[in-house]
Design a protein around this motif. Sequence first.
Motif, PDB file in Angstrom:
ATOM      1  N   GLN A 187       0.814  -1.214   0.000  1.00  0.00           N
ATOM      2  CA  GLN A 187       0.000   0.000   0.000  1.00  0.00           C
ATOM      3  C   GLN A 187       0.851   1.269   0.000  1.00  0.00           C
ATOM      4  O   GLN A 187       0.491   2.258  -0.652  1.00  0.00           O
ATOM      5  N   LEU A 188       1.971   1.256   0.710  1.00  0.00           N
ATOM      6  CA  LEU A 188       2.806   2.456   0.764  1.00  0.00           C
ATOM      7  C   LEU A 188       3.460   2.735  -0.591  1.00  0.00           C
ATOM      8  O   LEU A 188       3.621   3.898  -0.982  1.00  0.00           O
ATOM      9  N   ARG A 189       3.834   1.688  -1.318  1.00  0.00           N
ATOM     10  CA  ARG A 189       4.373   1.888  -2.668  1.00  0.00           C
ATOM     11  C   ARG A 189       3.350   2.615  -3.531  1.00  0.00           C
ATOM     12  O   ARG A 189       3.693   3.544  -4.285  1.00  0.00           O
ATOM     13  N   ILE A 190       2.091   2.214  -3.421  1.00  0.00           N
ATOM     14  CA  ILE A 190       1.021   2.845  -4.201  1.00  0.00           C
ATOM     15  C   ILE A 190       0.866   4.312  -3.818  1.00  0.00           C
ATOM     16  O   ILE A 190       0.703   5.185  -4.683  1.00  0.00           O
ATOM     17  N   GLU A 191       0.947   4.612  -2.518  1.00  0.00           N
ATOM     18  CA  GLU A 191       0.816   6.002  -2.062  1.00  0.00           C
ATOM     19  C   GLU A 191       2.000   6.849  -2.506  1.00  0.00           C
ATOM     20  O   GLU A 191       1.851   8.047  -2.760  1.00  0.00           O
ATOM     21  N   ARG A 192       3.172   6.254  -2.633  1.00  0.00           N
ATOM     22  CA  ARG A 192       4.341   7.001  -3.097  1.00  0.00           C
ATOM     23  C   ARG A 192       4.251   7.310  -4.586  1.00  0.00           C
ATOM     24  O   ARG A 192       4.821   8.298  -5.061  1.00  0.00           O
ATOM     25  N   GLU A 193       3.544   6.479  -5.332  1.00  0.00           N
ATOM     26  CA  GLU A 193       3.460   6.681  -6.779  1.00  0.00           C
ATOM     27  C   GLU A 193       2.379   7.678  -7.178  1.00  0.00           C
ATOM     28  O   GLU A 193       2.472   8.287  -8.245  1.00  0.00           O
ATOM     29  N   GLY A 194       1.352   7.840  -6.342  1.00  0.00           N
ATOM     30  CA  GLY A 194       0.302   8.769  -6.743  1.00  0.00           C
ATOM     31  C   GLY A 194      -0.645   9.144  -5.632  1.00  0.00           C
ATOM     32  O   GLY A 194      -1.768   9.579  -5.896  1.00  0.00           O
ATOM     33  N   GLY A 195      -0.200   8.994  -4.381  1.00  0.00           N
ATOM     34  CA  GLY A 195      -1.062   9.284  -3.244  1.00  0.00           C
ATOM     35  C   GLY A 195      -0.446  10.299  -2.302  1.00  0.00           C
ATOM     36  O   GLY A 195       0.248  11.224  -2.720  1.00  0.00           O
ATOM     37  N   VAL A 196      -0.671  10.111  -1.009  1.00  0.00           N
ATOM     38  CA  VAL A 196      -0.256  11.110  -0.023  1.00  0.00           C
ATOM     39  C   VAL A 196       1.256  11.196   0.142  1.00  0.00           C
ATOM     40  O   VAL A 196       1.771  12.195   0.655  1.00  0.00           O
ATOM     41  N   PHE A 197       1.991  10.169  -0.285  1.00  0.00           N
ATOM     42  CA  PHE A 197       3.446  10.187  -0.158  1.00  0.00           C
ATOM     43  C   PHE A 197       4.140  10.391  -1.512  1.00  0.00           C
ATOM     44  O   PHE A 197       5.306  10.030  -1.668  1.00  0.00           O
TER      45      PHE A 197
END
Length: 212
Positions: A95-105
């Motif tokens: 999930q964090l990889r996904i957030e780094r690619e286009g989310g909060v991170f």
Amino acid sequence: MTLHQTSLCFACSHLASGEKEGDELRRNSDVVEILRNTHFRRLCKTSGRRTPARILDHDRVIWLGDLNYRIGLSYSETKKLVQANDWDALFEKDQLRIEREGGVFIGWNEGKIFFAPTYKYSWNSDSYAGESKKKKKRRTPAWCDRILWYGEGIEQLSYIRRESKFSDHRPVCAVFIVEVAVLHTKNIVKAANMKVGAEELLPRCSLQRQEF
């Protein structure tokens, strides 16, 4: 904190837990609130130096802690990949990889993961919780414990986990080299020889033995 002409920020957090569908939205909300509501007061006036007011106003940022992001696979699928040491396949569902690619991170960096998921272990054991007959405490293994960085001039030298068994998590640690800017002949220049390890920025103390 400021080292020469470079501002640095270290953020440590424990984001919302849970592996049910939608729990990642609560973690994302935590991140937004932390970035929005964290303010740094100006404790002293420094001529010619900008004082960062928020986390992302700093030149270099390191964010670490139990970020609690999970892997979007079933328990059985995750266990098979863990047993095969197939970290790349697991990371695709992180999930964090996904957030780094286009989310909060988005815009944040993380070193490549070459170690097993750090959560959830049985206490004082090398076994993940729920591998025995007690499925009540079972959790799908995940990389809950992470270290991220934001900004230019940061190079990660290592990213590993440790095997301390005093918790249901395995701790992770990283070593960085960080570039700082120095004031030279009234101009700010980047000095190649001013790279320091992140551990050198931490407070130090010394103890002296006193006899009575």
